[in-house]
Design a protein around this motif. Sequence first.
Motif, PDB file in Angstrom:
ATOM      1  N   GLY A 128      34.765  55.862  86.534  1.00 51.14           N
ATOM      2  CA  GLY A 128      33.617  55.310  85.816  1.00 51.14           C
ATOM      3  C   GLY A 128      34.027  54.198  84.870  1.00 51.14           C
ATOM      4  O   GLY A 128      33.345  53.168  84.763  1.00 51.14           O
ATOM      5  N   PHE A 129      35.169  54.386  84.189  1.00 48.11           N
ATOM      6  CA  PHE A 129      35.655  53.355  83.284  1.00 48.11           C
ATOM      7  C   PHE A 129      35.944  52.053  84.024  1.00 48.11           C
ATOM      8  O   PHE A 129      35.512  50.974  83.599  1.00 48.11           O
ATOM      9  N   LEU A 130      36.705  52.132  85.104  1.00 49.71           N
ATOM     10  CA  LEU A 130      37.142  50.926  85.812  1.00 49.71           C
ATOM     11  C   LEU A 130      35.963  50.130  86.363  1.00 49.71           C
ATOM     12  O   LEU A 130      35.953  48.895  86.301  1.00 49.71           O
ATOM     13  N   ILE A 131      34.962  50.820  86.877  1.00 46.58           N
ATOM     14  CA  ILE A 131      33.798  50.114  87.420  1.00 46.58           C
ATOM     15  C   ILE A 131      32.974  49.498  86.297  1.00 46.58           C
ATOM     16  O   ILE A 131      32.614  48.314  86.341  1.00 46.58           O
ATOM     17  N   GLY A 134      34.791  46.567  84.496  1.00 51.69           N
ATOM     18  CA  GLY A 134      34.799  45.347  85.292  1.00 51.69           C
ATOM     19  C   GLY A 134      33.475  44.617  85.259  1.00 51.69           C
ATOM     20  O   GLY A 134      33.420  43.387  85.152  1.00 51.69           O
ATOM     21  N   ILE A 135      32.378  45.377  85.326  1.00 53.12           N
ATOM     22  CA  ILE A 135      31.038  44.775  85.295  1.00 53.12           C
ATOM     23  C   ILE A 135      30.756  44.143  83.944  1.00 53.12           C
ATOM     24  O   ILE A 135      30.226  43.022  83.862  1.00 53.12           O
ATOM     25  N   MET A 136      31.119  44.846  82.882  1.00 52.72           N
ATOM     26  CA  MET A 136      30.803  44.377  81.537  1.00 52.72           C
ATOM     27  C   MET A 136      31.803  43.344  81.013  1.00 52.72           C
ATOM     28  O   MET A 136      31.418  42.417  80.307  1.00 52.72           O
ATOM     29  N   ARG A 137      33.076  43.483  81.374  1.00 53.57           N
ATOM     30  CA  ARG A 137      34.111  42.599  80.843  1.00 53.57           C
ATOM     31  C   ARG A 137      34.034  41.211  81.476  1.00 53.57           C
ATOM     32  O   ARG A 137      34.227  40.199  80.828  1.00 53.57           O
ATOM     33  N   ARG A 138      33.827  41.184  82.783  1.00 58.72           N
ATOM     34  CA  ARG A 138      33.610  39.950  83.550  1.00 58.72           C
ATOM     35  C   ARG A 138      34.811  39.011  83.572  1.00 58.72           C
ATOM     36  O   ARG A 138      34.646  37.823  83.821  1.00 58.72           O
ATOM     37  N   SER A 139      35.982  39.521  83.314  1.00 59.02           N
ATOM     38  CA  SER A 139      37.174  38.706  83.503  1.00 59.02           C
ATOM     39  C   SER A 139      37.606  38.825  84.966  1.00 59.02           C
ATOM     40  O   SER A 139      37.239  39.782  85.656  1.00 59.02           O
ATOM     41  N   PHE A 140      38.377  37.877  85.439  1.00 54.84           N
ATOM     42  CA  PHE A 140      38.800  37.888  86.846  1.00 54.84           C
ATOM     43  C   PHE A 140      39.554  39.166  87.170  1.00 54.84           C
ATOM     44  O   PHE A 140      39.284  39.823  88.175  1.00 54.84           O
ATOM     45  N   LYS A 141      40.501  39.526  86.314  1.00 52.99           N
ATOM     46  CA  LYS A 141      41.309  40.719  86.540  1.00 52.99           C
ATOM     47  C   LYS A 141      40.457  41.977  86.578  1.00 52.99           C
ATOM     48  O   LYS A 141      40.604  42.815  87.485  1.00 52.99           O
ATOM     49  N   SER A 146      37.766  46.332  89.540  1.00 51.97           N
ATOM     50  CA  SER A 146      36.511  47.057  89.742  1.00 51.97           C
ATOM     51  C   SER A 146      36.098  47.042  91.215  1.00 51.97           C
ATOM     52  O   SER A 146      35.692  48.069  91.773  1.00 51.97           O
ATOM     53  N   VAL A 147      36.214  45.887  91.858  1.00 49.93           N
ATOM     54  CA  VAL A 147      35.867  45.770  93.277  1.00 49.93           C
ATOM     55  C   VAL A 147      36.796  46.645  94.122  1.00 49.93           C
ATOM     56  O   VAL A 147      36.351  47.314  95.072  1.00 49.93           O
TER      57      VAL A 147
END
Length: 198
Positions: A128-131, A134-141, A146-147
């Motif tokens: 849950g954290f990783l997804i 990734g959605i909220m942080r929006r950095s490339f990494k 997340s993907v």
Amino acid sequence: MSTQKSSLRIPPLSSKRFAIVGIILLCTLLQIINSLPGINLNGLGIYPRSLSGLSGIFFAPFLHGGWVHLLSNLIPFAVLAWLVCQYTVKRFWGIFIFTALVGGLLVWLFGRANIHVGLSGVIYGLWGFLICYGIMRRSFKAIVISVAVVFLYSGFIWGVLPQRVHVSFESHLFGAISGIIIGYYLAKHDRKHDSSQL
């Protein structure tokens, strides 16, 4: 002639290998002990709404219902823990502790009146954290990680639903919720920190 004393070096808490392998070895050791005749450590798990079962929040992630249960958790834990460690190992420890405690407390408050054990609650927390991060942080990494998590473990979504009586979907559900909570918080914190550096 000079001699050098060899010293045993203990891996630091900042070591990825110590973080991941250490938890796996602890779970394995406890399962070996739990498999001995006359020993049942699973009584130390979470038993909802019971004062004696409240302490299970601290023990439940490291106890398992059997070898099949343990082995089914080890690979997803190792993969997701390694992905979280790509940020920092300190962050991994924070997320591990947060999802274990908050997810475990929610299981104690709202779970079925059975003993709940297993690392899967934390695994769902990492997921849950990783997804969410990734959605909220929006950095490339963060987006790439997340993907990758969605690609590898999209089937986890079914684990938060009640399916089999002996499976603690509550641990999955509340673990994922706690992971999303800390993912949202840390993403906002990191984005705010980035903007303050501009």
